[in-house]
Design a protein around this motif. Structure first.
Motif, mmCIF file in Angstrom:
data_model
loop_
_atom_site.group_PDB
_atom_site.id
_atom_site.type_symbol
_atom_site.label_atom_id
_atom_site.label_comp_id
_atom_site.label_asym_id
_atom_site.label_seq_id
_atom_site.Cartn_x
_atom_site.Cartn_y
_atom_site.Cartn_z
ATOM 1 N N ARG A 294 0.872 -1.181 0.000
ATOM 2 C CA ARG A 294 0.000 0.000 0.000
ATOM 3 C C ARG A 294 0.905 1.226 0.000
ATOM 4 O O ARG A 294 1.595 1.504 0.967
ATOM 5 C CB ARG A 294 -0.891 -0.021 1.238
ATOM 6 N N HIS A 295 0.868 1.956 -1.095
ATOM 7 C CA HIS A 295 1.824 3.037 -1.325
ATOM 8 C C HIS A 295 1.803 4.098 -0.216
ATOM 9 O O HIS A 295 0.744 4.578 0.170
ATOM 10 C CB HIS A 295 1.514 3.710 -2.665
ATOM 11 N N GLY A 296 2.981 4.440 0.262
ATOM 12 C CA GLY A 296 3.101 5.577 1.171
ATOM 13 C C GLY A 296 2.526 5.382 2.558
ATOM 14 O O GLY A 296 2.175 6.349 3.211
ATOM 15 N N THR A 297 2.442 4.134 3.001
ATOM 16 C CA THR A 297 1.893 3.913 4.339
ATOM 17 C C THR A 297 2.942 3.308 5.274
ATOM 18 O O THR A 297 3.869 2.634 4.833
ATOM 19 C CB THR A 297 0.683 2.955 4.319
ATOM 20 N N ALA A 298 2.762 3.575 6.545
ATOM 21 C CA ALA A 298 3.640 3.013 7.571
ATOM 22 C C ALA A 298 2.892 3.053 8.891
ATOM 23 O O ALA A 298 1.947 3.832 9.049
ATOM 24 C CB ALA A 298 4.915 3.839 7.683
ATOM 25 N N ALA A 299 3.281 2.208 9.832
ATOM 26 C CA ALA A 299 2.601 2.219 11.125
ATOM 27 C C ALA A 299 3.564 1.869 12.245
ATOM 28 O O ALA A 299 4.516 1.123 12.060
ATOM 29 C CB ALA A 299 1.437 1.226 11.111
ATOM 30 N N LEU A 300 3.292 2.427 13.399
ATOM 31 C CA LEU A 300 4.071 2.161 14.609
ATOM 32 C C LEU A 300 3.105 1.757 15.716
ATOM 33 O O LEU A 300 2.234 2.536 16.091
ATOM 34 C CB LEU A 300 4.820 3.430 15.019
ATOM 35 N N TRP A 301 3.261 0.518 16.197
ATOM 36 C CA TRP A 301 2.386 0.033 17.265
ATOM 37 C C TRP A 301 3.087 0.089 18.614
ATOM 38 O O TRP A 301 4.288 -0.211 18.705
ATOM 39 C CB TRP A 301 2.015 -1.432 17.041
ATOM 40 N N PHE A 302 2.347 0.402 19.652
ATOM 41 C CA PHE A 302 2.785 0.170 21.023
ATOM 42 C C PHE A 302 1.829 -0.860 21.602
ATOM 43 O O PHE A 302 0.616 -0.630 21.634
ATOM 44 C CB PHE A 302 2.748 1.452 21.844
ATOM 45 N N LEU A 303 2.389 -1.986 22.028
ATOM 46 C CA LEU A 303 1.517 -3.059 22.508
ATOM 47 C C LEU A 303 1.186 -2.867 23.976
ATOM 48 O O LEU A 303 1.943 -2.268 24.731
ATOM 49 C CB LEU A 303 2.190 -4.417 22.275
ATOM 50 N N ASP A 304 0.045 -3.415 24.370
ATOM 51 C CA ASP A 304 -0.419 -3.266 25.743
ATOM 52 C C ASP A 304 0.473 -4.045 26.709
ATOM 53 O O ASP A 304 0.544 -3.733 27.888
ATOM 54 C CB ASP A 304 -1.866 -3.762 25.824
ATOM 55 N N ASP A 305 1.151 -5.082 26.219
ATOM 56 C CA ASP A 305 2.002 -5.881 27.101
ATOM 57 C C ASP A 305 3.381 -5.254 27.288
ATOM 58 O O ASP A 305 4.279 -5.858 27.866
ATOM 59 C CB ASP A 305 2.141 -7.307 26.562
ATOM 60 N N GLY A 306 3.561 -4.049 26.761
ATOM 61 C CA GLY A 306 4.844 -3.382 26.932
ATOM 62 C C GLY A 306 5.796 -3.614 25.778
ATOM 63 O O GLY A 306 6.871 -3.037 25.727
ATOM 64 N N GLY A 307 5.395 -4.439 24.809
ATOM 65 C CA GLY A 307 6.261 -4.643 23.643
ATOM 66 C C GLY A 307 5.920 -3.635 22.559
ATOM 67 O O GLY A 307 5.316 -2.615 22.818
ATOM 68 N N GLY A 308 6.322 -3.954 21.369
ATOM 69 C CA GLY A 308 5.973 -3.082 20.248
ATOM 70 C C GLY A 308 7.186 -2.621 19.503
ATOM 71 O O GLY A 308 8.246 -3.219 19.604
ATOM 72 N N GLY A 309 7.022 -1.571 18.765
ATOM 73 C CA GLY A 309 8.109 -1.076 17.942
ATOM 74 C C GLY A 309 7.623 -0.922 16.529
ATOM 75 O O GLY A 309 6.478 -1.235 16.233
#
Ligand code: AMP
Ligand code: MG
Length: 359
Positions: A294-309
């Motif tokens: 999907r052109h031009g998209t990006a996402a950053l998650w913060f997980l509820d368990d303290g993980g993510g990235g």
């Protein structure tokens, strides 16, 4: 910092105004050789946001969406403006694209959890069962200038998409007025126009979902793009230590679990708004499949368990040419010590191949 937790920094833009609207704060900043023209453009941008609110608000009984909801079950379609038709059609298309995760007809379910009221509560199982039967976008028909809800009690809720649409309209007004650069921030739905005041991208601070005062990451927003954040800290209630937040999983009719917040970059604010809600529901693994290609998209998650990235969409590095290989950088010393979001540079954490094996 705006309500949805994204701090923008257009401080060097000459004209800057803020108003409460759509239950949050609207900030508009613009630059033009003629400051008088910049101010007029900023005011027109505000008017565009107010216009969207008056058409699509769930809180105003005279909005087109409230009238559509009040007419649910009637044989006669409700007349709507081209803007409302555009948003409803986009919502239906995203419902299909997301495999049903994004669903603007979940209004009765959102309502049953009390997210429109002062205080939420866990609904009785029987209540959930009956309101769930009122949801489903198959019951929403949208024409060029009219829409209809099939059954009485159905209810459209544009809370996950209208803000993004409003930001796009505001930016359009600013562009037409000829401003050199501009930023519109509606409660964390942000879009930018023109080159940033410094560098090659607009820095946007992403709030730590567990510490409101802390910036957990800085996102580099390329000119002509937008961002939105969905978080479980925006609207929620707690019972017995369990947090119930305002994004509903249509498969269970219960608040989605597992994600504390997700911030999205997309080519338009509408797409960023829809995607932030949808990616909150899907989580990083399934969500990255939706972003792949999907052109031009990006996402950053913060997980509820303290993980993510960071998990970043396919072509982002090219989009942010020269800014950074990844669109996100950790802010300050160590965002990890807040317990959420260890931000590693990992721009291709998820690939199509992984999505294929996960179905
Ligand atoms: P956002 O803050 O953009 O993520 O939007 C959240 C709002 O969207 C909620 O307050 C509800 O009004 C609505 N909503 C909740 N669940 C869904 C869903 N699965 N699809 C579409 N809209 C939703
Ligand atoms: Mg949204």
């Amino acid at each position: 910092m705006p309500a949805a937790g994204v701090g923008s920094e257009p401080r060097s833009l000459e004209v800057r105004r803020a108003w409460p609207v759509m239950g949050t704060l609207l900030e508009v900043a613009a630059e033009h050789a003629d400051p008088g023209l910049a101010l007029a453009a900023v005011r027109s941008a505000r008017a565009a946001v107010e216009a969207v609110d008056s058409l699509m608000s769930n809180y105003r009984p005279d909005s087109e969406i409230s009238r559509l909801n009040a007419s649910a079950g009637s044989a006669r379609p409700t007349p709507i403006s081209a803007w409302t038709a555009d948003v409803l059609r986009a919502a239906l298309a995203w419902g299909d694209t997301s495999g049903g995760a994004f669903d603007v007809t979940l209004g009765p379910v959102v309502d049953a959890w009390g997210f429109y009221r002062e205080r939420g509560a866990v609904p009785e199982e029987a209540v959930l069962d009956s309101v769930a039967r009122l949801a489903g976008q198959g019951g929403l028909a949208v024409g060029a200038r009219a829409a209809r809800l099939e059954r009485a009690g159905m209810r459209v809720d544009l809370g996950a998409i209208a803000k993004g649409f409003a930001v796009d309209r505001a930016l359009e007004v600013l562009a037409r007025a000829g401003v050199v650069r501009a930023m519109v921030d509606l409660g964390g739905s942000v879009a930018v126009l023109g080159d940033p005041p410094a560098g090659v991208a607009w820095p946007i601070g992403i709030r730590d979902p567990r510490h409101a005062e802390r910036v957990a990451a800085v996102l580099h927003l390329p000119p002509g793009s937008a961002t939105a954040t969905s978080g479980d800290y925006e609207r929620f209630f707690e019972v017995d230590g369990v947090r119930y937040a305002h994004i509903i999983d249509p498969r269970t009719n219960r608040p989605a679990r597992g994600v504390a917040s997700v911030s999205v970059i997309a080519p338009s604010a509408l797409e960023a708004d829809v995607l932030s809600t949808t990616l909150y529901l899907l989580g990083p693994a399934r969500g990255a499949c939706l972003l792949a290609d999907r052109h031009g998209t990006a996402a950053l998650w913060f997980l509820d368990d303290g993980g993510g990235g960071p998990a970043v969409g396919a072509d982002l590095p090219a989009l942010v040419a020269g800014a950074a290989a990844a669109a996100f950088e950790p802010a300050g010393e160590s965002p990890g010590d807040s317990g959420v979001g260890r931000a590693e540079r990992n721009p291709r954490a998820y690939t199509r191949a992984r999505c294929d094996t996960e179905g």
